[in-house]
Structure formats: structure tokens, C-alpha cells
Design a protein around this motif. Sequence first.
Motif, PDB file in Angstrom:
ATOM      1  N   LEU A   1      54.911 -10.228 101.153  1.00 39.98           N
ATOM      2  CA  LEU A   1      54.325 -10.737  99.982  1.00 39.98           C
ATOM      3  C   LEU A   1      55.124 -11.459  99.131  1.00 39.98           C
ATOM      4  CD1 LEU A   1      51.207 -11.269  99.212  1.00 39.98           C
ATOM      5  CD2 LEU A   1      51.518  -9.388  97.770  1.00 39.98           C
ATOM      6  N   GLN A   2      55.187 -12.663  99.090  1.00 43.54           N
ATOM      7  CA  GLN A   2      55.972 -13.471  98.031  1.00 43.54           C
ATOM      8  C   GLN A   2      55.341 -13.446  96.935  1.00 43.54           C
ATOM      9  OE1 GLN A   2      59.663 -14.114  98.133  1.00 43.54           O
ATOM     10  NE2 GLN A   2      59.024 -14.800  96.123  1.00 43.54           N
ATOM     11  N   MET A   3      55.652 -13.100  95.793  1.00 42.97           N
ATOM     12  CA  MET A   3      55.003 -13.343  94.681  1.00 42.97           C
ATOM     13  C   MET A   3      55.562 -13.728  93.518  1.00 42.97           C
ATOM     14  SD  MET A   3      53.444  -9.369  94.469  1.00 42.97           S
ATOM     15  CE  MET A   3      54.819  -8.542  93.996  1.00 42.97           C
ATOM     16  N   ASN A   4      55.309 -15.121  93.310  1.00 48.91           N
ATOM     17  CA  ASN A   4      55.733 -16.153  92.179  1.00 48.91           C
ATOM     18  C   ASN A   4      54.655 -16.220  90.814  1.00 48.91           C
ATOM     19  OD1 ASN A   4      57.799 -16.524  94.070  1.00 48.91           O
ATOM     20  ND2 ASN A   4      56.706 -18.395  94.854  1.00 48.91           N
ATOM     21  N   SER A   5      55.238 -16.717  89.905  1.00 48.52           N
ATOM     22  CA  SER A   5      54.682 -16.940  88.608  1.00 48.52           C
ATOM     23  C   SER A   5      53.752 -15.634  88.182  1.00 48.52           C
ATOM     24  CB  SER A   5      53.828 -18.064  88.691  1.00 48.52           C
ATOM     25  OG  SER A   5      54.429 -19.337  89.036  1.00 48.52           O
ATOM     26  N   LEU A   6      54.492 -14.585  88.400  1.00 48.53           N
ATOM     27  CA  LEU A   6      53.704 -13.251  87.996  1.00 48.53           C
ATOM     28  C   LEU A   6      53.281 -13.037  86.696  1.00 48.53           C
ATOM     29  CD1 LEU A   6      56.032 -10.845  90.119  1.00 48.53           C
ATOM     30  CD2 LEU A   6      53.513 -10.874  90.470  1.00 48.53           C
ATOM     31  N   LYS A   7      51.969 -12.495  86.659  1.00 54.13           N
ATOM     32  CA  LYS A   7      51.424 -12.219  85.313  1.00 54.13           C
ATOM     33  C   LYS A   7      51.237 -10.836  84.929  1.00 54.13           C
ATOM     34  CE  LYS A   7      48.554 -16.164  86.000  1.00 54.13           C
ATOM     35  NZ  LYS A   7      47.197 -16.961  86.258  1.00 54.13           N
ATOM     36  N   PRO A   8      50.978 -10.255  83.757  1.00 51.46           N
ATOM     37  CA  PRO A   8      50.857  -9.079  83.250  1.00 51.46           C
ATOM     38  C   PRO A   8      49.696  -8.356  83.945  1.00 51.46           C
ATOM     39  CG  PRO A   8      51.345 -10.119  81.439  1.00 51.46           C
ATOM     40  CD  PRO A   8      51.389 -11.173  82.453  1.00 51.46           C
ATOM     41  N   GLU A   9      48.740  -9.095  84.401  1.00 48.26           N
ATOM     42  CA  GLU A   9      47.330  -8.678  85.334  1.00 48.26           C
ATOM     43  C   GLU A   9      47.601  -8.324  86.541  1.00 48.26           C
ATOM     44  OE1 GLU A   9      47.760 -11.343  83.083  1.00 48.26           O
ATOM     45  OE2 GLU A   9      46.486 -13.046  83.949  1.00 48.26           O
TER      46      GLU A   9
ATOM     47  N   GLY B   1      56.107 -14.598  84.753  1.00 50.24           N
ATOM     48  CA  GLY B   1      56.784 -15.704  85.134  1.00 50.24           C
ATOM     49  C   GLY B   1      57.793 -15.581  86.242  1.00 50.24           C
ATOM     50  N   GLY B   2      58.153 -14.305  86.217  1.00 52.61           N
ATOM     51  CA  GLY B   2      59.068 -14.078  87.393  1.00 52.61           C
ATOM     52  C   GLY B   2      58.549 -13.655  88.918  1.00 52.61           C
ATOM     53  N   SER B   3      59.449 -13.487  89.701  1.00 56.69           N
ATOM     54  CA  SER B   3      59.159 -13.212  91.225  1.00 56.69           C
ATOM     55  C   SER B   3      59.449 -11.919  91.697  1.00 56.69           C
ATOM     56  CB  SER B   3      59.685 -14.452  91.894  1.00 56.69           C
ATOM     57  OG  SER B   3      59.222 -15.779  91.609  1.00 56.69           O
ATOM     58  N   LEU B   4      58.739 -11.516  92.814  1.00 54.49           N
ATOM     59  CA  LEU B   4      58.989 -10.363  93.505  1.00 54.49           C
ATOM     60  C   LEU B   4      58.827 -10.573  94.999  1.00 54.49           C
ATOM     61  CD1 LEU B   4      58.085  -7.224  91.494  1.00 54.49           C
ATOM     62  CD2 LEU B   4      60.286  -8.009  91.977  1.00 54.49           C
ATOM     63  N   ARG B   5      59.257 -10.064  96.043  1.00 52.78           N
ATOM     64  CA  ARG B   5      58.928 -10.017  97.342  1.00 52.78           C
ATOM     65  C   ARG B   5      58.707  -8.611  97.801  1.00 52.78           C
ATOM     66  NH1 ARG B   5      62.323 -11.617 102.754  1.00 52.78           N
ATOM     67  NH2 ARG B   5      60.650 -12.517 103.769  1.00 52.78           N
ATOM     68  N   LEU B   6      57.554  -8.211  98.343  1.00 56.40           N
ATOM     69  CA  LEU B   6      57.235  -7.049  98.950  1.00 56.40           C
ATOM     70  C   LEU B   6      57.542  -7.263 100.443  1.00 56.40           C
ATOM     71  CD1 LEU B   6      54.000  -6.078  96.902  1.00 56.40           C
ATOM     72  CD2 LEU B   6      56.464  -5.675  96.201  1.00 56.40           C
ATOM     73  N   SER B   7      57.950  -5.977 100.941  1.00 59.10           N
ATOM     74  CA  SER B   7      58.062  -5.897 102.344  1.00 59.10           C
ATOM     75  C   SER B   7      57.354  -4.393 102.726  1.00 59.10           C
ATOM     76  CB  SER B   7      59.414  -5.944 103.027  1.00 59.10           C
ATOM     77  OG  SER B   7      60.139  -6.971 102.446  1.00 59.10           O
ATOM     78  N   CYS B   8      56.758  -4.737 104.379  1.00 57.77           N
ATOM     79  CA  CYS B   8      56.175  -3.375 104.592  1.00 57.77           C
ATOM     80  C   CYS B   8      56.383  -3.509 106.340  1.00 57.77           C
ATOM     81  CB  CYS B   8      54.444  -3.306 104.574  1.00 57.77           C
ATOM     82  SG  CYS B   8      53.799  -1.927 104.969  1.00 57.77           S
ATOM     83  N   ALA B   9      57.125  -2.503 106.476  1.00 53.33           N
ATOM     84  CA  ALA B   9      57.498  -2.421 108.106  1.00 53.33           C
ATOM     85  C   ALA B   9      56.774  -1.248 108.612  1.00 53.33           C
ATOM     86  CB  ALA B   9      58.930  -2.428 108.347  1.00 53.33           C
ATOM     87  N   ALA B  10      56.211  -1.580 109.876  1.00 49.33           N
ATOM     88  CA  ALA B  10      55.682  -0.360 110.831  1.00 49.33           C
ATOM     89  C   ALA B  10      56.495   0.006 111.663  1.00 49.33           C
ATOM     90  CB  ALA B  10      54.277  -1.043 111.419  1.00 49.33           C
ATOM     91  N   SER B  11      56.662   1.514 111.883  1.00 48.72           N
ATOM     92  CA  SER B  11      57.468   2.030 112.871  1.00 48.72           C
ATOM     93  C   SER B  11      56.322   2.856 113.942  1.00 48.72           C
ATOM     94  CB  SER B  11      58.524   2.923 112.342  1.00 48.72           C
ATOM     95  OG  SER B  11      57.774   3.890 111.490  1.00 48.72           O
ATOM     96  N   GLY B  12      56.946   2.910 115.205  1.00 47.60           N
ATOM     97  CA  GLY B  12      56.145   3.568 115.955  1.00 47.60           C
ATOM     98  C   GLY B  12      55.817   2.836 117.251  1.00 47.60           C
ATOM     99  N   ILE B  13      55.185   3.055 118.214  1.00 45.27           N
ATOM    100  CA  ILE B  13      54.822   2.360 119.285  1.00 45.27           C
ATOM    101  C   ILE B  13      53.503   1.585 118.799  1.00 45.27           C
ATOM    102  CG2 ILE B  13      54.012   2.431 121.826  1.00 45.27           C
ATOM    103  CD1 ILE B  13      55.642   5.216 122.045  1.00 45.27           C
ATOM    104  N   ILE B  14      53.899   0.378 118.783  1.00 51.10           N
ATOM    105  CA  ILE B  14      52.593  -0.787 118.729  1.00 51.10           C
ATOM    106  C   ILE B  14      52.489  -1.621 119.408  1.00 51.10           C
ATOM    107  CG2 ILE B  14      51.512  -2.091 116.714  1.00 51.10           C
ATOM    108  CD1 ILE B  14      53.362  -0.568 114.783  1.00 51.10           C
ATOM    109  N   PHE B  15      51.298  -1.825 120.333  1.00 53.81           N
ATOM    110  CA  PHE B  15      51.284  -2.759 121.195  1.00 53.81           C
ATOM    111  C   PHE B  15      50.676  -4.200 120.530  1.00 53.81           C
ATOM    112  CE2 PHE B  15      52.985  -0.737 124.836  1.00 53.81           C
ATOM    113  CZ  PHE B  15      52.556   0.543 124.620  1.00 53.81           C
TER     114      PHE B  15
END
Length: 116
Positions: free
Chosen positions: A79-87, A14-28
Motif C-alpha cells: 500500500l503506497q500512501m502519498n499526501s498523508l493526512k492526520p486523519e 503531506g509525506g508518504s509511507l509504503r506498507l508491505s504484507c507478506a504471507a508465509s505458509g503453503i498457499i495455492f
Amino acid sequence: VQLQASGGGLVQAGGSLRLSCAASGIIFSISAMGWYRQTTGKQRELVAVITSGGTTNYADSVKGRFTISKDNAKNTVYLQMNSLKPEDTAIYYCNFVIRVPRGDYWGQGTQVTVSS
């Protein structure tokens, strides 16, 4: 190009988590950013993806609970994850499909554990 994921952890159902993923380097130019997850003995599966134009797609199991978003200026996907389930318990991996420099890049994975 390197991807750094963060935000995983242990949360009650039932809880929430927010994942983040940042890219580094030269990206066009980035074509798409996504999140996948994998549990022991199973294949990695798509959770959510967002294209450069902002089109999103979700696995049926997370629709209405998870939201993918991006910050182009920071080359970051969330990635905002709400209403999390064990699965939902799994290792979550971010993925960037990049046009320039061309490539398919993966983050190191972040563990999400949902207790019942």
C-alpha cells in the motif's frame, strides 16, 4: 498461513509511507488482498483491496492518494500512501482471502501516525 505487515511509522502531513504484507505458509490460490484500518473506538474500515485478477477498489477518503499493488510470486501486497493526512492515522491491517487453503487471514497490524 501467517501474514507479516511492515512499513508503518511516523510521518508529517503531506509525506508518504509504503506498507508491505507478506504471507508465509503453503498457499495455492489467493482470492483477494486488502488493507483495512482502525482507530480507537471505531470499527475497522476498508482502505483498499485488490483481487486476484488485479481489480482494485478504494475507500473514497484515499482515492487518488493511496495505491494498492501485489506481487503474486512473493504472496505480498503493498500500500503506497502519498499526501498523508492526520486523519489517516490508524493501525493498518492487511487481509488475505485465500481459496486454497480456504480462509480469511489477518496481519498483526502496523501503526501509521501522521502529524500535522
